[in-house]
Design a protein around this motif. Structure first.
Motif, PDB file in Angstrom:
ATOM      1  N   SER A 258       0.808  -1.218   0.000  1.00  0.00           N
ATOM      2  CA  SER A 258       0.000   0.000   0.000  1.00  0.00           C
ATOM      3  C   SER A 258       0.842   1.270   0.000  1.00  0.00           C
ATOM      4  N   SER A 259       2.166   1.129  -0.050  1.00  0.00           N
ATOM      5  CA  SER A 259       3.060   2.279  -0.042  1.00  0.00           C
ATOM      6  C   SER A 259       3.599   2.542  -1.441  1.00  0.00           C
ATOM      7  N   ALA A 260       3.374   3.756  -1.959  1.00  0.00           N
ATOM      8  CA  ALA A 260       3.930   4.120  -3.265  1.00  0.00           C
ATOM      9  C   ALA A 260       5.448   4.072  -3.233  1.00  0.00           C
ATOM     10  N   HIS A 261       6.028   4.491  -2.123  1.00  0.00           N
ATOM     11  CA  HIS A 261       7.490   4.492  -2.025  1.00  0.00           C
ATOM     12  C   HIS A 261       8.040   3.066  -2.045  1.00  0.00           C
ATOM     13  N   ALA A 262       7.320   2.154  -1.415  1.00  0.00           N
ATOM     14  CA  ALA A 262       7.768   0.761  -1.425  1.00  0.00           C
ATOM     15  C   ALA A 262       7.690   0.158  -2.815  1.00  0.00           C
ATOM     16  N   GLN A 263       6.769   0.631  -3.637  1.00  0.00           N
ATOM     17  CA  GLN A 263       6.712   0.151  -5.015  1.00  0.00           C
ATOM     18  C   GLN A 263       7.901   0.679  -5.818  1.00  0.00           C
ATOM     19  N   HIS A 264       8.316   1.900  -5.508  1.00  0.00           N
ATOM     20  CA  HIS A 264       9.414   2.529  -6.259  1.00  0.00           C
ATOM     21  C   HIS A 264      10.794   2.084  -5.799  1.00  0.00           C
ATOM     22  N   MET A 265      10.979   1.928  -4.498  1.00  0.00           N
ATOM     23  CA  MET A 265      12.323   1.809  -3.927  1.00  0.00           C
ATOM     24  C   MET A 265      13.145   0.659  -4.511  1.00  0.00           C
ATOM     25  N   PRO A 266      12.568  -0.495  -4.832  1.00  0.00           N
ATOM     26  CA  PRO A 266      13.391  -1.556  -5.430  1.00  0.00           C
ATOM     27  C   PRO A 266      14.103  -1.132  -6.701  1.00  0.00           C
ATOM     28  N   SER A 267      13.548  -0.151  -7.422  1.00  0.00           N
ATOM     29  CA  SER A 267      14.172   0.255  -8.677  1.00  0.00           C
ATOM     30  C   SER A 267      15.528   0.902  -8.462  1.00  0.00           C
ATOM     31  N   HIS A 268      15.818   1.366  -7.251  1.00  0.00           N
ATOM     32  CA  HIS A 268      17.164   1.876  -6.982  1.00  0.00           C
ATOM     33  C   HIS A 268      18.196   0.784  -7.247  1.00  0.00           C
ATOM     34  N   ILE A 269      17.903  -0.415  -6.809  1.00  0.00           N
ATOM     35  CA  ILE A 269      18.838  -1.529  -7.023  1.00  0.00           C
ATOM     36  C   ILE A 269      18.773  -2.011  -8.469  1.00  0.00           C
ATOM     37  N   PHE A 270      17.590  -2.052  -9.038  1.00  0.00           N
ATOM     38  CA  PHE A 270      17.467  -2.473 -10.441  1.00  0.00           C
ATOM     39  C   PHE A 270      18.279  -1.550 -11.356  1.00  0.00           C
ATOM     40  N   TRP A 276      16.653  -3.183 -16.571  1.00  0.00           N
ATOM     41  CA  TRP A 276      15.719  -2.150 -17.018  1.00  0.00           C
ATOM     42  C   TRP A 276      14.264  -2.598 -16.988  1.00  0.00           C
ATOM     43  N   ALA A 277      13.974  -3.831 -17.356  1.00  0.00           N
ATOM     44  CA  ALA A 277      12.581  -4.289 -17.334  1.00  0.00           C
ATOM     45  C   ALA A 277      12.023  -4.253 -15.914  1.00  0.00           C
ATOM     46  N   GLU A 278      12.833  -4.682 -14.940  1.00  0.00           N
ATOM     47  CA  GLU A 278      12.393  -4.647 -13.553  1.00  0.00           C
ATOM     48  C   GLU A 278      12.199  -3.210 -13.067  1.00  0.00           C
ATOM     49  N   CYS A 279      13.084  -2.316 -13.511  1.00  0.00           N
ATOM     50  CA  CYS A 279      12.952  -0.905 -13.129  1.00  0.00           C
ATOM     51  C   CYS A 279      11.669  -0.310 -13.695  1.00  0.00           C
ATOM     52  N   VAL A 280      11.358  -0.623 -14.934  1.00  0.00           N
ATOM     53  CA  VAL A 280      10.127  -0.131 -15.546  1.00  0.00           C
ATOM     54  C   VAL A 280       8.908  -0.620 -14.777  1.00  0.00           C
ATOM     55  N   ALA A 281       8.855  -1.918 -14.508  1.00  0.00           N
ATOM     56  CA  ALA A 281       7.697  -2.486 -13.813  1.00  0.00           C
ATOM     57  C   ALA A 281       7.520  -1.851 -12.436  1.00  0.00           C
ATOM     58  N   SER A 282       8.627  -1.673 -11.717  1.00  0.00           N
ATOM     59  CA  SER A 282       8.574  -1.081 -10.377  1.00  0.00           C
ATOM     60  C   SER A 282       7.992   0.324 -10.414  1.00  0.00           C
ATOM     61  N   ASN A 283       8.421   1.125 -11.369  1.00  0.00           N
ATOM     62  CA  ASN A 283       7.995   2.524 -11.385  1.00  0.00           C
ATOM     63  C   ASN A 283       6.641   2.736 -12.045  1.00  0.00           C
ATOM     64  N   LEU A 284       6.220   1.825 -12.903  1.00  0.00           N
ATOM     65  CA  LEU A 284       4.835   1.880 -13.368  1.00  0.00           C
ATOM     66  C   LEU A 284       3.886   1.683 -12.186  1.00  0.00           C
ATOM     67  N   ASP A 285       4.202   0.717 -11.318  1.00  0.00           N
ATOM     68  CA  ASP A 285       3.384   0.496 -10.122  1.00  0.00           C
ATOM     69  C   ASP A 285       3.439   1.694  -9.188  1.00  0.00           C
ATOM     70  N   ALA A 286       4.650   2.249  -9.003  1.00  0.00           N
ATOM     71  CA  ALA A 286       4.809   3.383  -8.091  1.00  0.00           C
ATOM     72  C   ALA A 286       4.054   4.610  -8.591  1.00  0.00           C
ATOM     73  N   ALA A 288       1.420   4.658 -10.574  1.00  0.00           N
ATOM     74  CA  ALA A 288      -0.023   4.412 -10.437  1.00  0.00           C
ATOM     75  C   ALA A 288      -0.466   4.587  -8.996  1.00  0.00           C
ATOM     76  N   SER A 289       0.347   4.094  -8.055  1.00  0.00           N
ATOM     77  CA  SER A 289       0.018   4.245  -6.642  1.00  0.00           C
ATOM     78  C   SER A 289       0.032   5.714  -6.239  1.00  0.00           C
ATOM     79  N   ALA A 290       0.979   6.474  -6.773  1.00  0.00           N
ATOM     80  CA  ALA A 290       1.061   7.908  -6.454  1.00  0.00           C
ATOM     81  C   ALA A 290      -0.138   8.669  -7.011  1.00  0.00           C
ATOM     82  N   ARG A 291      -0.587   8.288  -8.201  1.00  0.00           N
ATOM     83  CA  ARG A 291      -1.782   8.950  -8.754  1.00  0.00           C
ATOM     84  C   ARG A 291      -3.010   8.632  -7.907  1.00  0.00           C
TER      85      ARG A 291
END
Length: 567
Positions: A258-270, A276-286, A288-291
């Motif tokens: 339920s945390s937008a930041h938790a959806q985004h944060m893994p992309s730092h490591i990706f 890149w595919a994992e980074c895209v998926a992570s930030n698409l979720d983040a 959407a959660s932020a919106r």
């Protein structure tokens, strides 16, 4: 600004008086609580319902009936959902005004160690809250230690530099952890303090390694604790260490869905690993959660976390050679007129996204004519972020051979560096200095002065190698060592160019331009086997379907046995 600070200090003084007159009762007055100006309301959640933020397990002397609510608030803290955490602690204060640790929670929610320093309003609010917490007598020695440790950060907040106060908090948390070695939360917040006080110039990552080792040990018994997993990612958010955090990156979003930041944060490591595919998926979720958060909270416009995700998303798309989707993020950004809060990471995204798109694609004329976005950003407060647009313009003018315009951009970069030096922000001043030397180097090259250009470009690359990227960004707009490779290639020095690209790729794995440059340089040295390996890596990494990036066409021709037109 001075008037705001005066008002904030007056409010703190007022609360001190209100609290002191009721110390004997042990419960702050309603007026003292109102003066903090707490954010209130039910915490907003997006994603899986029922407030899924993980579980912290923080014990306090507050009534047992409030234990679950307190732990939810701490879990929100651990995922940097600071505004929602403050709401949760405010609800506890309304129910139990004598719960000292609830005021500690409000103060933690206004500190945010790994982000920008608190605003004057946040600093005043945190100071008021921690002052009340210190004066409530009904608390345990352990709770007193937590409160006094955080008070070290807020003490003399308007006169002592932020970095000094972060170091004081780290030292106080070290003492607390040593005093209560079995307190898991003490170890977790100490690890956070270590990361918050880390020196960006420390290439041995002493504090980060110490924090990471503590957290990894804790994760054996608490593998789903949001703070442990989140701070492991921050501790190892460096190219040399990122692989250690990959297991944490893969599970954090599921721990706190339920945390937008938790959806985004893994992309730092990706990003650090070039996934890149994992980074895209992570930030698409983040995003959407932020919106969802912006809509649910009734924000006017967009939430800052959405723009943070868009910056990472644009960067990943560019490395996949997906210009269509990368440009769509820029076009979407141009529709935004209002973002809340309009803070440092919002300014960064507004500047970085257009600069990345034009520079990665070598669209020099467009780069030269980039405009400052017209959204609700007080650009005078963000000289480092604004410098990225002038850096792109300077490179653009240098490449299209308009030296007078390029010199004007260089003067603006120098002014930003001077401003940051006056503000004693050494890190950001250094980042602008790197941009300045880089732009000067390319202008000198355009003017037929290759040796002077190479000298400056090497200085820029060496300086950047001695620093780390800021946590707000997936990468420098263009890595200086990679740009050195570009310049060496342009000056027909492919062997040295190859060495520069290979060094850059260690820090920035799977960057499209880095892989392409390395392959091009290897081909020019006559090493067809090495060129083949780099072109294969390029096509494997930059795998956007139907991409029109010319680098991919060159790679395919080379691998098909045709002679590419090398640039």
């Amino acid at each position: 600004m001075k008037r705001m600070l005066f008002r904030c200090l007056w409010a703190v003084a007022l609360v001190g008086g209100l609290v002191s007159c009721r110390e004997k009762s042990g419960t702050p007055s309603a007026a003292a609580i109102r003066a903090i100006n707490l954010n209130r309301g039910a915490p907003i959640t997006c994603g899986i319902p029922n407030q899924k933020f993980g579980f912290s397990g923080f014990s306090t002397s507050c009534p047992a009936s409030r234990k679950e609510a307190f732990n939810t608030a701490v879990s929100l803290l651990h995922s940097f959902e600071y505004e929602e955490a403050e709401k949760a602690f405010a609800a506890l204060i309304d129910q139990e005004p004598g719960c000292a640790m609830a005021y500690w929670g409000v103060a933690m929610a206004n500190y945010h160690p790994l982000w920008a320093p608190p605003t004057p309003t946040e600093l005043a609010k945190g100071t008021q809250a921690i002052t009340i917490a210190q004066r409530i007598p009904q608390k345990t020695p352990r709770e007193t230690a937590y409160i006094n440790a955080l008070a070290q950060f807020y003490q003399d907040g308007t006169t002592t530099p932020h970095a000094v106060r972060c170091a004081r908090f780290e030292q106080a948390m070290a003492t607390l952890h040593a005093t209560y070695p079995t307190d898991k939360e003490a170890a977790i917040f100490y690890a956070l303090a270590l990361n918050g006080a880390a020196d960006p110039a420390d290439k041995l990552f002493r504090r980060q390694r110490k924090a990471g080792a503590m957290l990894m040990a804790l994760s054996l018994d608490a593998p789903n604790h949001p703070g442990i997993i989140h701070y492991i990612i921050h501790s190892y958010d460096y190219p040399e260490l990122a692989a250690l955090a990959l297991p944490a990156a893969k599970k954090y979003a599921a721990i706190a869905p339920s945390s937008a930041h938790a959806q985004h944060m893994p992309s730092h490591i990706f990003v650090r690993l070039g996934l890149w595919a994992e980074c895209v998926a992570s930030n698409l979720d983040a995003a959407a959660s932020a919106r969802c958060y912006a809509e649910s909270s009734g924000l006017k416009g967009h939430w800052d976390e959405e723009l943070h995700a868009l910056d990472y998303l644009t960067y990943a798309y560019l490395q996949q050679a997906d210009n269509q989707r990368a440009k769509a993020q820029w076009q979407y950004l141009q529709t935004m007129r209002e973002v809340q809060p309009a803070n440092f990471k919002v300014a960064y995204a507004f500047a970085a996204i257009p600069a990345r798109y034009v520079l990665e694609n070598k669209l020099w004329t467009q780069a030269a004519h980039l405009k400052i976005p017209t959204a609700n950003v007080a650009w005078h407060q963000f000289p480092w972020q604004k410098s990225m647009l002038h850096f792109a313009r300077a490179l653009g003018y240098a490449h299209i051979r308009q030296p007078d315009s390029a010199q004007q951009e260089l003067r603006q970069l120098q002014a930003y560096q001077d401003t940051l030096m006056r503000q004693q922000d050494q890190y950001k001043a250094t980042q602008v200095a790197i941009q300045l030397k880089t732009a000067q180097a390319w202008l000198l090259a355009a003017q037929g002065k290759p040796q002077e250009a190479l000298q400056l470009m090497r200085q820029a690359a060496d300086t950047e190698d001695g620093t780390q990227k800021h946590a707000v960004t997936p990468s420098e707009v263009l890595p200086a060592r990679e740009l050195l490779g570009d310049l060496l290639l342009q000056l027909n020095q492919p062997q040295q160019a190859l060495a520069a690209y290979e060094t850059s790729l260690v820090q920035h794995p799977n960057r499209l331009n880095g892989l392409y440059g390395a392959a091009t340089a290897a081909a020019q040295t006559g090493n067809a086997a090495q060129a083949q390996r780099y072109y294969q890596r390029l096509l494997a990494s930059a795998d956007a379907p139907r991409s029109t990036r010319p680098e991919l066409a060159v790679a395919r021709r080379f691998l098909a046995g045709q002679q590419p037109r090398l640039q």
